[in-house]
Scaffold this motif. Structure first.
Motif, PDB file in Angstrom:
ATOM      1  N   ARG B 496       0.791  -1.021   0.047  1.00  0.00           N
ATOM      2  CA  ARG B 496       0.113   0.011  -0.041  1.00  0.00           C
ATOM      3  C   ARG B 496       0.898   1.064  -0.115  1.00  0.00           C
ATOM      4  N   ALA B 497       0.573   2.214  -0.816  1.00  0.00           N
ATOM      5  CA  ALA B 497       1.350   3.552  -1.118  1.00  0.00           C
ATOM      6  C   ALA B 497       1.171   4.332   0.493  1.00  0.00           C
ATOM      7  N   LYS B 498       2.388   4.573   0.925  1.00  0.00           N
ATOM      8  CA  LYS B 498       2.096   5.534   2.324  1.00  0.00           C
ATOM      9  C   LYS B 498       2.164   6.952   1.596  1.00  0.00           C
ATOM     10  N   TYR B 499       2.969   7.288   0.957  1.00  0.00           N
ATOM     11  CA  TYR B 499       2.675   8.524   0.134  1.00  0.00           C
ATOM     12  C   TYR B 499       3.398   8.784  -1.124  1.00  0.00           C
ATOM     13  N   PHE B 500       3.521   9.840  -1.946  1.00  0.00           N
ATOM     14  CA  PHE B 500       4.130   9.871  -3.173  1.00  0.00           C
ATOM     15  C   PHE B 500       4.991  10.983  -3.132  1.00  0.00           C
ATOM     16  N   VAL B 501       6.107  10.538  -3.334  1.00  0.00           N
ATOM     17  CA  VAL B 501       7.481  11.471  -3.389  1.00  0.00           C
ATOM     18  C   VAL B 501       7.368  12.541  -4.590  1.00  0.00           C
ATOM     19  N   PRO B 502       7.081  13.882  -4.744  1.00  0.00           N
ATOM     20  CA  PRO B 502       7.032  14.365  -6.059  1.00  0.00           C
ATOM     21  C   PRO B 502       8.149  14.428  -6.670  1.00  0.00           C
ATOM     22  N   TRP B 521       8.662  13.132   5.699  1.00  0.00           N
ATOM     23  CA  TRP B 521       7.422  13.146   4.713  1.00  0.00           C
ATOM     24  C   TRP B 521       6.503  14.181   5.198  1.00  0.00           C
ATOM     25  N   PHE B 522       6.846  14.881   6.339  1.00  0.00           N
ATOM     26  CA  PHE B 522       5.664  15.805   6.739  1.00  0.00           C
ATOM     27  C   PHE B 522       5.076  16.648   5.946  1.00  0.00           C
ATOM     28  N   ASP B 523       5.945  17.324   4.772  1.00  0.00           N
ATOM     29  CA  ASP B 523       5.368  18.326   4.171  1.00  0.00           C
ATOM     30  C   ASP B 523       4.672  17.556   2.991  1.00  0.00           C
ATOM     31  N   GLY B 721      -1.523   8.812  -0.345  1.00  0.00           N
ATOM     32  CA  GLY B 721      -1.189   7.581   0.170  1.00  0.00           C
ATOM     33  C   GLY B 721      -1.926   7.362   1.634  1.00  0.00           C
ATOM     34  N   TYR B 722      -1.487   6.309   2.187  1.00  0.00           N
ATOM     35  CA  TYR B 722      -2.253   5.963   3.347  1.00  0.00           C
ATOM     36  C   TYR B 722      -2.031   6.878   4.707  1.00  0.00           C
ATOM     37  N   TYR B 723      -0.795   7.544   4.594  1.00  0.00           N
ATOM     38  CA  TYR B 723      -0.614   8.577   5.741  1.00  0.00           C
ATOM     39  C   TYR B 723      -1.545   9.689   5.560  1.00  0.00           C
ATOM     40  N   ALA B 724      -1.893  10.122   4.386  1.00  0.00           N
ATOM     41  CA  ALA B 724      -2.722  11.137   4.245  1.00  0.00           C
ATOM     42  C   ALA B 724      -4.085  10.628   4.880  1.00  0.00           C
ATOM     43  N   LEU B 725      -4.581   9.487   4.452  1.00  0.00           N
ATOM     44  CA  LEU B 725      -5.856   8.878   4.974  1.00  0.00           C
ATOM     45  C   LEU B 725      -5.971   8.771   6.463  1.00  0.00           C
ATOM     46  N   ARG B 726      -4.685   8.360   6.971  1.00  0.00           N
ATOM     47  CA  ARG B 726      -4.725   8.252   8.507  1.00  0.00           C
ATOM     48  C   ARG B 726      -5.033   9.657   9.138  1.00  0.00           C
ATOM     49  N   SER B 727      -4.330  10.714   8.634  1.00  0.00           N
ATOM     50  CA  SER B 727      -4.310  11.864   9.351  1.00  0.00           C
ATOM     51  C   SER B 727      -5.855  12.463   9.108  1.00  0.00           C
ATOM     52  N   LEU B 728      -6.355  12.035   7.860  1.00  0.00           N
ATOM     53  CA  LEU B 728      -7.792  12.448   7.686  1.00  0.00           C
ATOM     54  C   LEU B 728      -8.642  11.858   8.530  1.00  0.00           C
ATOM     55  N   ARG B 729      -8.620  10.533   8.663  1.00  0.00           N
ATOM     56  CA  ARG B 729      -9.533   9.800   9.536  1.00  0.00           C
ATOM     57  C   ARG B 729      -9.350  10.055  10.910  1.00  0.00           C
ATOM     58  N   ILE B 730      -8.188  10.444  11.544  1.00  0.00           N
ATOM     59  CA  ILE B 730      -8.006  10.619  12.919  1.00  0.00           C
ATOM     60  C   ILE B 730      -8.620  11.729  13.260  1.00  0.00           C
ATOM     61  N   SER B 820      -2.584  16.503  12.764  1.00  0.00           N
ATOM     62  CA  SER B 820      -4.016  16.897  11.807  1.00  0.00           C
ATOM     63  C   SER B 820      -3.598  18.154  10.991  1.00  0.00           C
ATOM     64  N   TYR B 821      -3.197  18.210   9.756  1.00  0.00           N
ATOM     65  CA  TYR B 821      -2.812  19.204   9.270  1.00  0.00           C
ATOM     66  C   TYR B 821      -4.104  20.448   9.225  1.00  0.00           C
ATOM     67  N   THR B 822      -5.255  20.218   9.288  1.00  0.00           N
ATOM     68  CA  THR B 822      -6.314  21.326   9.401  1.00  0.00           C
ATOM     69  C   THR B 822      -6.347  21.824  10.740  1.00  0.00           C
ATOM     70  N   LEU B 823      -6.150  21.325  11.875  1.00  0.00           N
ATOM     71  CA  LEU B 823      -6.118  21.639  13.236  1.00  0.00           C
ATOM     72  C   LEU B 823      -4.842  22.200  13.390  1.00  0.00           C
ATOM     73  N   GLU B 824      -3.728  21.708  12.559  1.00  0.00           N
ATOM     74  CA  GLU B 824      -2.179  22.207  12.918  1.00  0.00           C
ATOM     75  C   GLU B 824      -1.799  21.737  14.411  1.00  0.00           C
ATOM     76  N   ARG B 825      -2.440  20.549  14.961  1.00  0.00           N
ATOM     77  CA  ARG B 825      -1.953  20.071  16.108  1.00  0.00           C
ATOM     78  C   ARG B 825      -2.115  18.634  16.077  1.00  0.00           C
ATOM     79  N   HIS B 826      -1.374  18.119  16.982  1.00  0.00           N
ATOM     80  CA  HIS B 826      -1.459  16.322  17.042  1.00  0.00           C
ATOM     81  C   HIS B 826      -2.695  15.808  17.557  1.00  0.00           C
ATOM     82  N   VAL B 827      -3.436  14.834  17.006  1.00  0.00           N
ATOM     83  CA  VAL B 827      -4.590  14.503  17.532  1.00  0.00           C
ATOM     84  C   VAL B 827      -4.253  12.981  17.971  1.00  0.00           C
ATOM     85  N   CYS B 828      -4.589  12.497  19.079  1.00  0.00           N
ATOM     86  CA  CYS B 828      -4.576  11.003  19.642  1.00  0.00           C
ATOM     87  C   CYS B 828      -5.771  10.546  19.991  1.00  0.00           C
ATOM     88  N   LEU B 829      -6.032   9.240  19.561  1.00  0.00           N
ATOM     89  CA  LEU B 829      -7.234   8.682  19.874  1.00  0.00           C
ATOM     90  C   LEU B 829      -6.883   7.593  21.197  1.00  0.00           C
TER      91      LEU B 829
END
Lengths: 526, 895
Positions: B496-502, B521-523, B721-730, B820-829
């Motif tokens: 599974r793709a983690k992310y795509f390096v431009p 890979w943060f950015d 990739g899945y890292y983006a997905l993970r950030s979005l779902r969390i 969370s790139y939207t909140l600009e904070r870390h989110v833990c569940l």
């Protein structure tokens, strides 16, 4: 940076590795003038190779990039170790006998070989083949002189002559019948070749006809070949081939189109050292100054060398005696001068070299018919001085037989390029230790050791093993030692790099072409 | 193939014959040159020829008389089981058990593993008293050393995790290490972790003690009995065929250690026990000049890849080398476990590491180098539980060289599993059902264990992936995505793709990118997330497990209504998110079910649920020829189109309006996309963002992908990739099964009461438990914690397993986290629970407790304040966007 690149480049261009580059880059349009472009392409090629390897090994691509970065850091003035390795490994070859082929060789488990050129192109040749219709395997090294044509021809043809000599009459009859009726013939030899060991295509028909005549004569003359008598078969094959070379040249020397082939072959010469292994019977037919040495492992694990051939040159008193006895005592002073035959030739036996075999009338006729072939030849004069009672040179090999014992671990066949640089004992030592370090010797029982002692012992073993592990091929490892030995049993990388980057004219003074075949015999270590 | 233990080194764990049901099982004693010399009572060696006959019948047959097998027997007997037969091909504890190093340590990677080790330690301590057999138990404590800051961080993380479990541990300075151990060189140390509870034992003696105790509880032990194969009928174990006869039984337990794989293959229905042996070396020295005290702490120098313990006045030291030697790939060969060769050259790095750590040992004499093969699994965790496909066939093996530490706890959990249907703790990470046949290739195992063995002592940072045994299962788009810069991770064999390096951007190499801080890979992921929020992204999610359940009548619906907590009697085309619960109300699976036709359902489950979910459904599925369940995972490529412009892309490709009015949320329609017809389009994205999942028959995959990408160009489409997905779902508070949800979590605890059909008068598995819980109130609650005062650039990132504190008191543990790139904070569940009431019983949790509490998350000993939430804050997202719009307008004005 550009300056640095060109300086490396000029080094590369004057070194023998140019040869390798030329072969390697044959796809790319080669232009000698366009140095910078070439260098770039070489670099590209390197990194491309590497990234291919890595992706095949399924590493993440990021590793590839970091490797690339690292590569560009290497010092431009010193030949990089990867370059050294590339030169050393360009011609390395190894072959492992599988179960299927094993039936014919029996005791041979594999062979390793390598050629390091000093002349350009190399005048050495090597051959290895499995006999398919008879039993056994054949191995040979051929050291050419006055060009590579003779060595090339002999390396291609000799084993066929040997195979024919060994074949039972019935097989020869079958083959002849098949040829006669245009049916497919059974192959006689299975060659074990490196990609760089090319075959000259143009003379194929001629060679075949000569060979066919040979077996036809066999069929006519003999009731059956006595296959017990391998020494005779080997000797016959050698003599017959040399005879054919000579005859072909006589038939064709009036033909101006044959500039390259039969005459060239006959005018140049080569020595040969050929081993035939069948079960525990080892026969070595030697002609000239190449040498076969057995690597013997004593019961205590130490290595010793057993030479099973005699050199045919001035250093061998018996050979000296033979040469002198074959000519009138008047010629005593001229037959061998400065350790050379008639002051010219180092080996006392060889294929080709008709200038030492034909009568002076024949030679003169030829030089009249073909003045063109003399130009550029290193023996400008056709007939050597003091040429009274030819032939001075024979192609009759000296055949030795040896029953292989369990302690005989390998056989080294090598041209004099190796033996000039290294003592046979050292050669066997290096190969033997390479073998055992690849197989991780079990150390002594550690009971009485302290941890510190054990650590030092292990680290020493490791550093030795690491240097050995750089080359998987023991022959390459041997060449590395021969060229780069620091005199204390290990390789000095700087010395090695220097030896390899010598300009060609200089290189010839420090080293001859080196050709080595190591044949590994069946034993539990392998 | 009865193994002969005639090696001069072999030991006989001579048991008391009187304690045994049949004394004749015990063989003669060979000459002993053992590692472990504890005084033993001699048994009157009976002639092997006079072995007591095997019983013809038993309830349980356990194969394997090592520490694991005897522990299972012991715990089963303790739980009241009778007719237990334990078979051992050689002698008890003659395999790995005999030679292992004897360290019991709680320093393990997972909660459940530390828990098992903790229990084992307590068990071994009391065994001596219980049985009268000396076990060599010494509570030495252990020291985990750190040579660098990263290692120290991982030890601190371990420490905070152990504290949650109430296991005592101390983070030490190097100087304090020197006080605890006389030999350790502390000059290159950064710090250490002291685990005072850790212990050393003599493994064969513990084995002996467990066997003695088990025998006292009626377990029959037969040595020199080789199990040939397991008999099955209709998917149930019916008996065991041995070289000494046949035993009928209901249950079979495979505790064969090294030989577990082969034993698994030796039955009618082959059972996959994915493990592979590796040689493991340790060194024994003669006593030091000043003998080392037996209670000297065990030293684990993981950066040096070694462990050291005191042994008979000298030391015992082994390690996990970088280049392990896999063994027994072709199965059992002439190499007997007892005659393994020593390989000093191989041991050299570990010897050097030992002398670097303890230079004082330089002059100490060598006693022996021991080669003790250990078995390893593809993911470094042991294999436990009932095997899929065969009822009554249990396995417990693949201990990854922690057999001694795990055996006690693992034996207990397996016994509970067999008794109650499930153990008392969540053992999903160890469940053998996480693997299937696809991990059973010998080549795969051989390659993977060569990576796993060194990994035991390697620094494990967030988001590491295995590098070997890859590219086994791939989507048809793999090559396309790979050339576009895809970086890959693996789940259940699927890439599974983690992310795509431009293009033009380069990341660090794998080794250099290991960090507990902000990754490189943060950015890249940030850009992908932004694209998902503002335009549209494609994520290849083909790895999901996909089942199709069909029937001619309503059997399929009836089955699902019984299995699922949510109501599935919905109109055709609707998607239902539902859990499949167990009797306790816990999640066995969390899936999305689509009613494709009246009597046909499409079930989408997490990737690693392929085996577990299948066997769960099969367990409840009546043997009805009308009912058909098919695994169609391989038939579909799943493309997730996330983002507000996804509907524009799709409507352009299908000439169908995709607006919410025409295509409501949680709806599925078969339609054409590009030239390809019959694509299942579902309005869900598994992230809470708008968009669609396309389930594309694989032969159309490339076409659909190409069309989507080319049409999407003008909407700014890109791969994600899945890292983006993970950030979005969390950040949207979406829980994932396997990470956040487990079989002990109920829907009520994670705010999913709305997905339970309480109002329908319909029974389903787990309903009673849920009703009861609804009555009593939940005592733990799934929450979302937004870290405050946490510097993303400089502070340690959360991962999972961080303790959560409420008002200064331990309240729970995180289960997953993301930036969370939207909140600009870390989110833990994670889950929090209230402190116990005065009566000691947990009290129900109230929204007040969540909302009013002062929360902190402990990352490697450092506590960060956090805001706890029960619901995702949708308002904040809107606000954020508005503010952003303002920013852009003002930008236009300014210049």
């Amino acid at each position: 940076m550009y300056g640095a690149v060109t300086s490396t480049l000029s080094k590369m261009l004057t070194s023998p590795c140019i040869q390798r580059v030329r072969q390697h880059m044959s796809v790319i349009n080669w232009k000698t003038a366009n140095y910078g472009c070439l260098m770039l392409k070489v670099r590209l090629c390197h990194s491309f190779d590497q990234s291919m390897d890595l992706t095949n090994g399924n590493y993440p691509a990021s590793t590839v990039h970091s490797k690339r970065k690292y590569r560009s850091n290497s010092s431009p003035n010193q030949m990089a170790s990867s370059q050294v390795n590339h030169i050393l490994k360009a011609n390395e070859y190894s072959f492992r006998v599988t179960g299927y082929e094993g039936r014919s060789g029996g005791s041979v488990v594999g062979l390793e070989s390598n050629i390091l050129a000093s002349n350009s192109p190399s005048e050495d040749r090597r051959s290895a083949a499995t006999c398919l219709q008879s039993r056994g395997m054949l191995f040979g090294v051929f050291d050419g002189h006055a060009g590579s044509a003779c060595a090339q021809a002999v390396s291609e043809r000799l084993f066929y002559y040997i195979a024919v000599s060994l074949l039972p009459l019935q097989t020869l009859l079958d083959i002849e019948e098949a040829v006669e009726n245009d049916r497919p013939v059974m192959p006689m030899l299975q060659w074990h070749k490196h990609l760089n060991d090319y075959v000259s295509m143009d003379a194929g028909k001629l060679y075949f006809n000569s060979l066919r005549t040979y077996w036809q004569e066999h069929i006519d003359l003999h009731e059956d070949t006595n296959d017990e008598d391998i020494p005779t078969a080997l000797t016959n094959a050698f003599k017959r081939l040399d005879n054919d070379i000579s005859l072909e040249a006589q038939v064709h020397f009036g033909d101006p189109l044959s500039l390259c082939t039969p005459l060239r072959v006959a005018l140049s010469g080569c020595t040969a050292c050929v081993a035939h292994v069948d079960g525990d019977d080892l026969h070595v037919a030697n002609l000239g100054d190449s040498r076969g040495v057995l690597g013997v492992q004593e019961a205590d694990g130490s290595w010793s060398a057993l030479t099973i051939t005699n050199d045919h040159n001035a250093q061998n008193p018996d050979e000296m005696q033979r040469v002198l006895s074959e000519h009138p005592s008047l010629e005593r002073k001229t037959v061998v001068k400065h350790d050379r035959l008639l002051g010219h030739l180092l080996p006392f036996r060889a294929f080709g070299d008709i200038k030492f075999k034909w009568s002076s009338e024949l030679l003169n006729r030829m030089s009249e018919a073909r003045p063109d072939i003399l130009s550029g030849n290193e023996f400008a004069k056709m007939v050597p001085s003091n040429y009274y009672t030819p032939p001075y040179l024979i192609a009759e090999p000296e055949v030795t037989h040896h029953k292989l014992r369990p302690q005989d671990k390998f056989l080294i066949l090598a041209t004099d390029g190796l033996w000039e640089l290294m003592h046979r004992q050292t050669v066997v030592q290096v190969i033997g230790e390479h073998l055992s370090s690849l197989n991780w010797q079990k150390p002594l029982t550690a009971v009485s050791f302290t941890l510190g002692q054990m650590q030092r012992l292990l680290q020493e073993r490791k550093s030795r093993a690491l240097s050995a592990l750089e080359d998987e091929n023991s022959v390459t490892h041997l060449i590395r030692h021969a060229l780069g030995s620091d005199g204390f049993g290990s390789v000095d990388p700087r010395r090695l790099a220097k030896m390899l980057s010598l300009p060609q004219d200089l290189a010839r003074m420090y080293r001859d072409d080196i050709t080595i075949i190591v044949i590994h015999f069946n034993n539990p270590v392998m | 193939m009865r193994s002969c233990v005639r090696s001069s080194r072999a030991l006989s764990p001579a048991l008391f014959p009187r304690l045994l049901s049949d004394a004749g099982c015990w063989g003669t004693r060979p000459a002993r040159r053992g590692l472990w010399s504890t005084p033993r009572n001699l048994s009157s060696g009976a002639d092997p020829q006079q072995q007591t006959p095997l019983p013809s019948q038993a309830r349980v047959v356990i194969c394997g008389g090592g520490i694991v097998g005897t522990s299972v027997a012991y715990h089963l007997a303790k739980l009241g089981w009778t007719e237990i037969v334990l078979l051992e091909q050689g002698r008890l504890g003659a395999g790995t058990t005999r030679m292992c190093a004897g360290i019991v340590s709680v320093a393990k990677a997972l909660f459940i593993e530390s828990k098992m080790a903790d229990y084992s330690c307590a068990l071994y301590e009391r065994l001596e008293e219980e049985t009268g057999v000396k076990t060599g138990f010494v509570r030495t404590g252990s020291l985990c050393l750190a040579q660098n800051q990263d290692r120290f961080l991982s030890l601190k993380r371990l420490a905070s995790r152990l504290k949650v479990m109430g296991i005592s541990c101390n983070v030490l300075k190097p100087k304090e290490v020197a006080k605890l151990h006389p030999l350790v060189n502390i000059h290159d140390l950064v710090g250490a972790l002291h685990l005072p509870g850790d212990a050393v034992v003599s493994p064969p003696d513990v084995n002996h003690a467990l066997a003695t105790a088990a025998a006292a509880h009626g377990v029959q032990i037969h040595e020199r009995t080789h199990v040939n194969h397991i008999l099955m009928e209709k998917g149930h174990v019916t008996g065991v065929e041995t070289d000494r006869g046949h035993i009928e039984c209901e249950y079979f337990v495979n505790c064969a250690g090294q030989w577990g794989y082969e034993l698994g293959q030796a039955s009618e229905t082959k059972v996959s026990v994915p493990l592979h042996g590796c040689e493991h070396f340790y060194l024994l020295t003669k006593p030091l000049e000043k003998p080392l005290a037996p209670n000297t702490p065990v030293v684990m120098d993981m950066d040096g890849r070694i462990y050291v313990r005191a042994w008979q006045g000298g030391v015992l030291s082994g390690g996990f080398e970088k280049n392990p030697k896999p063994i027994f790939t072709e199965g059992r060969n002439q190499l007997d476990v007892h005659n393994m060769l020593e390989d000093w050259d191989h041991f050299e790095p570990m010897l050097s590491a030992l002398l670097r750590r303890m230079p004082g040992l330089e002059s100490c004499e060598i006693h022996q180098l021991v080669n003790c093969p250990e078995s390893f699994t593809p993911d470094m965790r042991c294999l436990m539980g009932e095997t899929p496909g065969v009822h009554g066939y249990y396995a417990l093996a693949g201990m990854n060289s922690s057999g001694l530490s795990f055996a006690g706890g693992a034996g207990k959990y397996l016994a509970e599993w067999m008794t109650y249907g499930y153990p008392t703790a969540n053992v999903w990470p160890l469940d053998i059902k996480r693997f299937g046949n696809l991990q059973s290739s010998r080549t795969f195992l051989r390659h993977r264990v060569m990576e796993v063995t060194p990994l035991l002592y390697e620094l494990k940072v967030p988001r590491w992936d295995f590098q070997t045994g890859r590219q086994l299962r791939t989507s048809p788009l793999y090559d396309r995505l790979d050339t576009q810069g895809g970086r890959w991770m693996e789940k259940h064999g699927f890439e599974r793709a983690k992310y795509f390096v431009p293009p033009g951007k380069d990341l660090l190499s794998l080794d250099q990118s290991k960090t507990f801080y902000k990754p490189d890979w943060f950015d890249i992921v940030g850009a992908e997330v932004k694209c998902c929020k503002e335009a549209v992204c494609v994520i290849d999610m083909s790895s999901f497990t996909k089942f199709e359940l069909t029937s001619s009548g309503d059997e399929a619906l009836v089955l699902l209504q019984h299995l699922c907590a949510n109501d599935l009697d919905v109109p055709v085309g609707h998607i239902v998110h539902t859990g499949m619960l167990n009797e306790r109300g816990g999640y066995e699976n969390d899936c999305s079910v689509v009613r494709v036709k009246k009597n046909s359902f499409f079930i989408i489950s997490p990737t690693d649920q392929q085996v577990h979910s299948w066997s769960w459904i099969k367990k409840y599925m009546p043997n009805d020829p009308q009912l058909h369940l098919e695994d169609v995972s391989w038939k579909y490529t799943a493309l997730n189109l996330i983002g507000p412009r996804a509907m524009d892309v799709l409507s352009e490709l299908s000439y169908v309006s995709m607006t919410p009015d025409h295509f409501p949320s949680l709806f599925c329609k078969e339609m054409s996309v590009g030239y390809a017809n019959g694509i299942r389009v579902m309005s869900m994205t598994h992230t809470g963002e708008p968009g669609f999942m396309l389930y594309v028959p694989i032969e159309y995959a490339l076409h659909v992908y190409n069309e989507v990408m080319s049409v999407g160009q003008k909407y700014g489409i890109r791969n994600a990739g899945y890292y983006a997905l993970r950030s979005l779902r969390i950040e949207k508070f979406f829980a994932f099964w396997g990470q956040d949800l487990d079989s002990f979590t109920t829907p009520l605890e994670c705010g999913r009461e709305f997905r339970v059909k309480f109002d329908k008068d319909m029974d389903f598995v787990g309903r009673d438990a849920l009703m009861q819980q609804r009555q009593a109130g939940v005592t733990r609650r799934f929450v979302m914690l937004v870290l405050e005062d946490h510097d993303t650039e400089l502070d340690l990132w959360p991962w999972w397993g961080e303790p959560i504190y409420c008002n200064g008191q331990l309240a729970g543990v995180t289960t997953s986290s993301a930036y969370s790139y939207t909140l600009e904070r870390h989110v833990c569940l994670g889950f929090v629970s209230t402190p116990a009431g005065p009566d000691g019983a947990p009290t129900p949790i109230t929204p007040d407790f969540i909302n009013r509490g002062d929360y902190e998350v402990d990352i490697a000993g450092q506590r960060y304040p956090a805001k706890a939430k029960l619901y995702p804050f949708s308002s904040l997202f809107a606000q954020q966007r508005r503010r952003k719009d303002d920013m852009e307008l003002s930008n236009f004005q300014g210049k």
